[in-house]
Design a protein around this motif. Structure first.
Motif, mmCIF file in Angstrom:
data_model
loop_
_atom_site.group_PDB
_atom_site.id
_atom_site.type_symbol
_atom_site.label_atom_id
_atom_site.label_comp_id
_atom_site.label_asym_id
_atom_site.label_seq_id
_atom_site.Cartn_x
_atom_site.Cartn_y
_atom_site.Cartn_z
ATOM 1 N N ASP A 384 0.805 -1.218 0.000
ATOM 2 C CA ASP A 384 0.000 0.000 0.000
ATOM 3 C C ASP A 384 0.841 1.272 0.000
ATOM 4 O O ASP A 384 0.313 2.376 -0.070
ATOM 5 C CB ASP A 384 -0.954 0.030 1.204
ATOM 6 N N ARG A 474 -3.620 -9.043 0.715
ATOM 7 C CA ARG A 474 -2.868 -7.818 0.435
ATOM 8 C C ARG A 474 -2.688 -7.610 -1.072
ATOM 9 O O ARG A 474 -2.756 -6.476 -1.573
ATOM 10 C CB ARG A 474 -1.491 -7.848 1.118
ATOM 11 N N GLU A 477 -5.922 -6.336 -2.656
ATOM 12 C CA GLU A 477 -6.138 -4.940 -2.300
ATOM 13 C C GLU A 477 -5.222 -4.024 -3.097
ATOM 14 O O GLU A 477 -5.622 -2.928 -3.513
ATOM 15 C CB GLU A 477 -5.899 -4.744 -0.797
ATOM 16 N N ALA A 478 -3.981 -4.462 -3.309
ATOM 17 C CA ALA A 478 -3.026 -3.650 -4.064
ATOM 18 C C ALA A 478 -3.505 -3.429 -5.494
ATOM 19 O O ALA A 478 -3.431 -2.315 -6.034
ATOM 20 C CB ALA A 478 -1.651 -4.318 -4.057
ATOM 21 N N HIS A 605 -7.425 -0.623 0.492
ATOM 22 C CA HIS A 605 -6.650 -1.512 1.362
ATOM 23 C C HIS A 605 -7.440 -1.727 2.653
ATOM 24 O O HIS A 605 -7.114 -1.203 3.719
ATOM 25 C CB HIS A 605 -5.263 -0.917 1.613
ATOM 26 N N GLN A 608 -6.085 -2.699 6.097
ATOM 27 C CA GLN A 608 -5.335 -1.668 6.813
ATOM 28 C C GLN A 608 -6.229 -0.509 7.236
ATOM 29 O O GLN A 608 -5.761 0.465 7.817
ATOM 30 C CB GLN A 608 -4.204 -1.135 5.928
#
Length: 654
Positions: A384, A474, A477-478, A605, A608
């Protein structure tokens, strides 16, 4: 100086000693800061050596320890070392291991006493300092286990006082500590001597400050898991050492370093007591030294060489000090703030004002002044950092037709909460039951994951299945984040560097395999420009380690005929703090719509969002930090009298 022509450690040590005693600034070269002409360090009450390259710092300190060990060996005597834990001294321990392995340094005559240990803490716990020391030093050298002393964290509370007294007695029986290695906490604590610790304190049980516990939260996967107490050597124990080396690295240590080195002695900041020690040396990198007077405002100490970068820093500081726009600064302002020589050099305040105003203005680059049509790689340490730190320029580069690749260097999987894993695995089971068709493998995976998470202890390394699920979370999300910027999954590369794959917060050192992966990508894509994270306040050091891998890969790839094809390197910050406008090479303005788009990318993200596992000392969400930093940078330029923008990102061309 013949002694400096041998090993890197000898050269580093010679240079550090020469600079720290030459009347000029104590530092080792290799830093972007310029301290030319600074001869006064009278405000520094502890001798301080600036060594920006962390490997060099480790070699200097380890080299001093090795010299003491060998000197005592020649005399047939033991040497007593006081040792510290944490991320800062690991480099020293790795260099000591190398000296043992490659140069025959023996530890048979070493007696060690560690500073501290959490309480209660079993010695085999993943969090114990006992385990830390054996994993990071003792198991790799020939020290006698009987000579290793670490405060016992697994005692019954009723036995603690007696154990602390015995620890002190054992130090005294060994002849006292010859060399004490220290780090420094954000509160200025040394060991676990928190604010309020007395100068006469000895080894004892202490309650940990909330800041200290928050700093340790990443290692324990949550502040709620951090012990509230610890055993620590006292101030008097540390002050009794014959020689002390205290290390600090990173921007987040700059304020406390200045307080410890230049401030008054105060029980609120335990490190200030070292001002009374006859043989203490502070070793800091450029980032940790940034607020020392000789670095931040050297013109207040003595005459300086007025290079352009120094002039920009001085005039910007003057404008902020006086609360004026640059073009409104007067002769009186310069005279009252020790900057008359700058006016004398250029003839008038107006001339100086105009030069600095134009230099700052030249840094501002909107989309029309940014590169077009270049092969570009954005190296993102975590999945992120790209959108958090450079979401604005990333969008502008896409709009300018640059061929963009975002290379995510680590999986970031340790920064995913277990409850997210449960949510995703439950979703997969439901999807399988309703749409896919009852696959036994899905239920088996779910059972394995749920069974592990139910018995998982705080900080325990995840099993491979859980690590993979967190990695995939992750990665997805990226991709979603860069899609907001106009890119697709085809523009994403997930490098998954080996150094990160420990399953723990503490990582392995950068190795040849990490460098090879980055080098292969450079050879494949042949970028003309690369973005690299220059943010060194990352709580677990991943940004610094990723930069190390990139630096080594660039040095490996761009040699000989390839040297002419070396890409331009732009350093970004933003996840933890921003480049100051005086240090930045490029300032990129963002409109309200562009900042909103950047925040939308950060929102993708989700793992997070709301409460990141490792927020550092700033408890705000990343998008809130970004909004504040980008707006503050723009506001600073406005206050200096330059054009007013809604928000702004900052970059340094390396």
């Amino acid at each position: 100086m013949s002694s400096a022509t041998g090993t890197p450690a000898a050269r580093d040590a010679s240079q550090a000693r020469t600079l720290s005693t030459s009347g000029g600034p104590s530092r080792v070269a290799g830093s972007p800061f310029v301290h030319a002409g600074v001869t006064g360090t009278s405000r520094e009450r502890i001798p301080t050596v600036i060594i920006d390259e962390h490997g060099a710092m480790a070699r200097v300190v380890a080299g001093r320890i090795a010299t003491l060990i060998r000197s005592r060996q020649a005399e047939g005597r033991a040497i007593v070392l006081g040792l510290a834990t944490g991320s800062t001294p690991i480099g020293v321990y790795r260099e000591l291991i190398r000296l043992h392995r490659d140069e025959g340094l023996s530890f048979r005559n070493v007696i060690s006493f560690n500073l501290d240990e959490y309480f209660p803490m079993a010695p085999d716990s993943i969090h114990s300092y006992h385990r830390f020391m054996w994993e990071n030093l003792f198991s790799h050298v020939d020290i006698d286990a009987a000579n290793v002393n670490i405060p016992p964290g697994s005692l019954d509370r009723a036995d603690v006082d007696a154990a602390c007294a015995a620890y002190e007695a054992k130090i005294e029986a060994a002849g006292g500590i010859d060399f004490q290695l220290l780090g420094i906490g954000k509160t200025g604590h040394i060991g676990f001597n928190e604010p309020g610790s007395g100068e006469q304190s000895r080894t004892r049980l202490v309650h940990l400050d909330s800041v200290t516990r928050r700093d340790a939260a990443a290692d324990f996967f949550g502040e709620e898991n951090v012990p509230r107490e610890a055993l620590t050597m006292g101030i008097a124990t540390i002050m009794s050492a014959r020689e002390v080396a205290i290390l600090a690295t990173g921007e987040h240590k700059a304020g406390i370093v200045r307080r410890a080195v230049e401030g008054e002695i105060d029980r609120v900041v335990a490190a200030t007591f070292l001002q009374r020690h006859a043989n203490t040396t502070f070793y800091v990198d450029d980032a940790a030294a940034a607020e020392l007077t000789r670095v931040a405002t050297p013109w207040l100490l003595d005459e300086v060489v007025w290079e352009d970068s120094m002039m920009v820093r001085a005039v910007t500081w003057l404008a902020q000090t006086c609360g004026k726009a640059i073009l409104k600064l007067t002769q009186h302002d310069y005279a009252e703030n020790h900057l008359t020589s700058l006016v004398t050099r250029h003839g008038s305040p107006g001339a100086v004002n105009g030069l600095v105003f134009n230099m700052l203005g030249a840094k501002i680059r909107g989309k029309s002044k940014l590169p077009r049509g270049l092969r570009t790689i954005c190296f993102s340490p975590h999945p992120d950092d790209d959108v958090i730190s450079m979401g604005g320029i990333l969008r502008k580069f896409v709009e300018n037709g640059n061929a963009m690749t975002v290379a995510y260097m680590t999986s970031g999987n340790i920064a995913v909460f277990d409850h997210d894993v449960r949510r995703y695995i439950d979703f997969l089971v439901r999807l399988d039951a309703e749409r896919i068709g009852g696959g036994a493998n899905v239920q088996q995976l779910a059972d394995t994951v749920h069974s592990f998470l139910e018995r998982k202890r705080a900080g325990q390394v995840d099993i491979a299945e859980v690590q993979d699920i967190k990695r995939i979370i992750r990665e997805s999300e990226a991709v979603s984040g860069i899609e907001v910027m106009g890119l697709t999954k085809a523009n994403a590369r997930f490098l998954n560097l080996p150094f990160y794959q420990t399953g723990k917060v503490r990582k392995d050192p950068i190795g040849p395999a990490d460098v090879a992966i980055v080098a292969d990508l450079l050879r494949e894509l042949q970028p003309e420009l690369i973005f690299v994270a220059g943010d060194l306040s990352d709580p677990h050091g991943t940004h610094r380690m990723c930069k190390e891998a990139i630096d080594k890969a660039v040095a490996e790839v761009y040699v000989g005929e390839m040297a002419a094809k070396r890409p331009e390197i732009w350093l970004y910050r933003g996840a933890w703090q921003e480049w100051p406008v005086t240090e930045a090479t490029v300032l990129v303005p963002l409109s309200q719509e562009e900042l909103t788009l950047k925040i939308q990318a950060i929102f993708k993200h989700q793992s997070q969002k709301d409460s990141a596992p490792f927020p550092g000392q700033d408890e705000r969400e990343f998008w809130q930090r970004v909004e504040q930093r980008n707006k503050t940078t723009a506001r600073q330029l406005d206050q200096l009298g330059l054009a007013e923008y809604f928000a702004m990102e900052a970059y340094v061309i390396d």
